[in-house]
Design a protein around this motif. Structure first.
Motif, PDB file in Angstrom:
ATOM      1  N   ALA A  79      16.005  31.110   2.661  1.00  0.00           N
ATOM      2  CA  ALA A  79      17.012  31.921   1.966  1.00  0.00           C
ATOM      3  C   ALA A  79      17.197  31.492   0.515  1.00  0.00           C
ATOM      4  CB  ALA A  79      18.344  31.841   2.707  1.00  0.00           C
ATOM      5  N   LEU A  80      16.836  30.271   0.181  1.00  0.00           N
ATOM      6  CA  LEU A  80      17.068  29.768  -1.172  1.00  0.00           C
ATOM      7  C   LEU A  80      16.073  30.322  -2.194  1.00  0.00           C
ATOM      8  CD1 LEU A  80      18.941  27.918  -2.765  1.00  0.00           C
ATOM      9  CD2 LEU A  80      17.402  26.031  -2.233  1.00  0.00           C
ATOM     10  N   HIS A  81      14.781  30.209  -1.930  1.00  0.00           N
ATOM     11  CA  HIS A  81      13.769  30.651  -2.893  1.00  0.00           C
ATOM     12  C   HIS A  81      12.743  31.617  -2.321  1.00  0.00           C
ATOM     13  CE1 HIS A  81      15.008  26.810  -4.920  1.00  0.00           C
ATOM     14  NE2 HIS A  81      15.181  27.700  -5.858  1.00  0.00           N
ATOM     15  N   GLY A  82      12.874  32.015  -1.062  1.00  0.00           N
ATOM     16  CA  GLY A  82      11.983  33.017  -0.487  1.00  0.00           C
ATOM     17  C   GLY A  82      10.647  32.507   0.011  1.00  0.00           C
ATOM     18  N   ALA A  83      10.464  31.197   0.119  1.00  0.00           N
ATOM     19  CA  ALA A  83       9.212  30.692   0.698  1.00  0.00           C
ATOM     20  C   ALA A  83       9.066  31.297   2.089  1.00  0.00           C
ATOM     21  CB  ALA A  83       9.232  29.165   0.764  1.00  0.00           C
ATOM     22  N   THR A  84       7.845  31.728   2.421  1.00  0.00           N
ATOM     23  CA  THR A  84       7.583  32.446   3.660  1.00  0.00           C
ATOM     24  C   THR A  84       6.636  31.638   4.535  1.00  0.00           C
ATOM     25  OG1 THR A  84       7.885  34.515   2.454  1.00  0.00           O
ATOM     26  CG2 THR A  84       6.791  34.658   4.587  1.00  0.00           C
ATOM     27  N   PHE A  85       7.024  31.445   5.804  1.00  0.00           N
ATOM     28  CA  PHE A  85       6.300  30.578   6.717  1.00  0.00           C
ATOM     29  C   PHE A  85       5.862  31.323   7.967  1.00  0.00           C
ATOM     30  CE2 PHE A  85       9.310  28.135   4.273  1.00  0.00           C
ATOM     31  CZ  PHE A  85       8.574  27.032   3.853  1.00  0.00           C
ATOM     32  N   GLU A  86       4.700  30.965   8.474  1.00  0.00           N
ATOM     33  CA  GLU A  86       4.200  31.459   9.755  1.00  0.00           C
ATOM     34  C   GLU A  86       4.985  30.748  10.855  1.00  0.00           C
ATOM     35  OE1 GLU A  86       2.723  33.151  12.747  1.00  0.00           O
ATOM     36  OE2 GLU A  86       1.802  33.773  10.864  1.00  0.00           O
ATOM     37  N   PRO A  87       5.713  31.494  11.708  1.00  0.00           N
ATOM     38  CA  PRO A  87       6.520  30.842  12.744  1.00  0.00           C
ATOM     39  C   PRO A  87       5.717  30.020  13.750  1.00  0.00           C
ATOM     40  CG  PRO A  87       7.255  33.090  12.421  1.00  0.00           C
ATOM     41  CD  PRO A  87       5.974  32.930  11.645  1.00  0.00           C
ATOM     42  N   SER A  88       4.491  30.417  14.045  1.00  0.00           N
ATOM     43  CA  SER A  88       3.735  29.728  15.083  1.00  0.00           C
ATOM     44  C   SER A  88       3.310  28.316  14.696  1.00  0.00           C
ATOM     45  CB  SER A  88       2.509  30.544  15.471  1.00  0.00           C
ATOM     46  OG  SER A  88       1.649  30.694  14.353  1.00  0.00           O
ATOM     47  N   ASP A  89       3.131  28.049  13.389  1.00  0.00           N
ATOM     48  CA  ASP A  89       2.684  26.715  12.986  1.00  0.00           C
ATOM     49  C   ASP A  89       3.394  26.156  11.748  1.00  0.00           C
ATOM     50  OD1 ASP A  89       1.547  28.163  10.900  1.00  0.00           O
ATOM     51  OD2 ASP A  89      -0.520  27.749  11.486  1.00  0.00           O
ATOM     52  N   GLY A  90       4.340  26.903  11.162  1.00  0.00           N
ATOM     53  CA  GLY A  90       5.112  26.421  10.021  1.00  0.00           C
ATOM     54  C   GLY A  90       4.382  26.449   8.693  1.00  0.00           C
ATOM     55  N   TYR A  91       3.207  27.057   8.639  1.00  0.00           N
ATOM     56  CA  TYR A  91       2.413  27.098   7.416  1.00  0.00           C
ATOM     57  C   TYR A  91       3.045  28.049   6.397  1.00  0.00           C
ATOM     58  CZ  TYR A  91      -1.676  27.499   4.377  1.00  0.00           C
ATOM     59  OH  TYR A  91      -2.515  27.490   3.293  1.00  0.00           O
ATOM     60  N   CYS A  92       3.195  27.581   5.155  1.00  0.00           N
ATOM     61  CA  CYS A  92       3.788  28.396   4.089  1.00  0.00           C
ATOM     62  C   CYS A  92       2.709  29.310   3.506  1.00  0.00           C
ATOM     63  CB  CYS A  92       4.382  27.509   3.004  1.00  0.00           C
ATOM     64  SG  CYS A  92       5.248  28.445   1.713  1.00  0.00           S
ATOM     65  N   ILE A  93       2.887  30.621   3.680  1.00  0.00           N
ATOM     66  CA  ILE A  93       1.889  31.586   3.222  1.00  0.00           C
ATOM     67  C   ILE A  93       2.203  32.179   1.859  1.00  0.00           C
ATOM     68  CG2 ILE A  93       1.194  32.204   5.564  1.00  0.00           C
ATOM     69  CD1 ILE A  93       2.873  34.908   4.845  1.00  0.00           C
ATOM     70  N   ALA A  94       3.466  32.050   1.403  1.00  0.00           N
ATOM     71  CA  ALA A  94       3.848  32.655   0.126  1.00  0.00           C
ATOM     72  C   ALA A  94       5.075  31.958  -0.448  1.00  0.00           C
ATOM     73  CB  ALA A  94       4.146  34.146   0.315  1.00  0.00           C
ATOM     74  N   GLY A  95       5.193  32.024  -1.763  1.00  0.00           N
ATOM     75  CA  GLY A  95       6.351  31.461  -2.439  1.00  0.00           C
ATOM     76  C   GLY A  95       6.181  29.989  -2.735  1.00  0.00           C
ATOM     77  N   PRO A  96       7.253  29.363  -3.195  1.00  0.00           N
ATOM     78  CA  PRO A  96       7.191  27.928  -3.498  1.00  0.00           C
ATOM     79  C   PRO A  96       6.782  27.140  -2.258  1.00  0.00           C
ATOM     80  CG  PRO A  96       9.295  28.878  -4.180  1.00  0.00           C
ATOM     81  CD  PRO A  96       8.573  29.933  -3.403  1.00  0.00           C
ATOM     82  N   GLY A  97       5.903  26.196  -2.435  1.00  0.00           N
ATOM     83  CA  GLY A  97       5.451  25.395  -1.298  1.00  0.00           C
ATOM     84  C   GLY A  97       4.243  25.959  -0.597  1.00  0.00           C
ATOM     85  N   ARG A  98       3.655  27.009  -1.135  1.00  0.00           N
ATOM     86  CA  ARG A  98       2.491  27.644  -0.497  1.00  0.00           C
ATOM     87  C   ARG A  98       1.438  26.595  -0.150  1.00  0.00           C
ATOM     88  NH1 ARG A  98      -0.163  33.257  -1.852  1.00  0.00           N
ATOM     89  NH2 ARG A  98      -1.828  33.150  -0.330  1.00  0.00           N
ATOM     90  N   GLY A  99       0.921  26.688   1.076  1.00  0.00           N
ATOM     91  CA  GLY A  99      -0.100  25.757   1.548  1.00  0.00           C
ATOM     92  C   GLY A  99       0.451  24.540   2.267  1.00  0.00           C
ATOM     93  N   GLN A 100       1.759  24.327   2.223  1.00  0.00           N
ATOM     94  CA  GLN A 100       2.383  23.215   2.942  1.00  0.00           C
ATOM     95  C   GLN A 100       2.907  23.720   4.286  1.00  0.00           C
ATOM     96  OE1 GLN A 100       4.917  20.590   0.493  1.00  0.00           O
ATOM     97  NE2 GLN A 100       4.417  21.985  -1.196  1.00  0.00           N
ATOM     98  N   ARG A 101       3.391  22.806   5.102  1.00  0.00           N
ATOM     99  CA  ARG A 101       3.933  23.173   6.417  1.00  0.00           C
ATOM    100  C   ARG A 101       5.327  22.605   6.597  1.00  0.00           C
ATOM    101  NH1 ARG A 101      -0.085  25.151   9.778  1.00  0.00           N
ATOM    102  NH2 ARG A 101      -2.172  24.535   9.145  1.00  0.00           N
ATOM    103  N   LEU A 102       6.122  23.363   7.355  1.00  0.00           N
ATOM    104  CA  LEU A 102       7.412  22.843   7.798  1.00  0.00           C
ATOM    105  C   LEU A 102       7.158  21.643   8.700  1.00  0.00           C
ATOM    106  CD1 LEU A 102       9.218  26.168   8.763  1.00  0.00           C
ATOM    107  CD2 LEU A 102       9.568  24.789   6.701  1.00  0.00           C
TER     108      LEU A 102
END
Length: 134
Positions: A79-102
């Motif tokens: 909600a803060l900057h719109g980083a978007t993550f794949e729920p199944s594995d936490g991979y950031c697909i878009a926004g700040p942090g792209r390429g990292q994982r939760l």
């Protein structure tokens, strides 16, 4: 009560508390001994768990308590900057942090219950004994 060992599982919620692509179960944890939040949600029939902490900025991600998914209920969105993550594995697909994982947590479902296994870094919040009224 003593603090559970890292290998001891902890009951989080009943399985029925997690609707498919619905609200998450949010719970308090200690990350490296400091207060933090975590969550578990059901996505594509499987329960997943993560720290409630964006990879871009160490801020909680839910836009309302327990609400992490976008309006189409496809992605976890910070909600803060719109980083978007794949729920199944936490991979950031878009926004700040792209390429990292939760930071994933070990959660599993068994016998109508959702369980969490603490690890060396993420531990349960110790229970505070309640005073007796006698």
């Amino acid at each position: 009560m003593t603090e559970p060992a890292a290998s001891s599982r902890i009951a989080l919620c009943a399985s029925q508390a997690l609707a498919e692509r619905g609200d998450a179960w949010v719970f308090d944890v200690l990350l490296w001994g400091r207060p933090a939040r975590a969550f578990a949600l059901r996505f594509d029939g499987r329960v997943v768990g993560y720290l409630n902490r964006c990879v871009h900025v160490s801020a909680e991600m839910d836009w309302q308590p327990g609400r992490f998914l976008d309006t189409q209920k496809r992605w976890i969105v910070c909600a803060l900057h719109g980083a978007t993550f794949e729920p199944s594995d936490g991979y950031c697909i878009a926004g700040p942090g792209r390429g990292q994982r939760l930071r994933a947590l070990r959660v599993e479902e068994e016998g109508g219950q959702v369980w969490w296994w603490p690890d060396a870094d993420v531990q349960p919040v110790p229970l505070v004994p309640t005073p007796s009224l006698s």
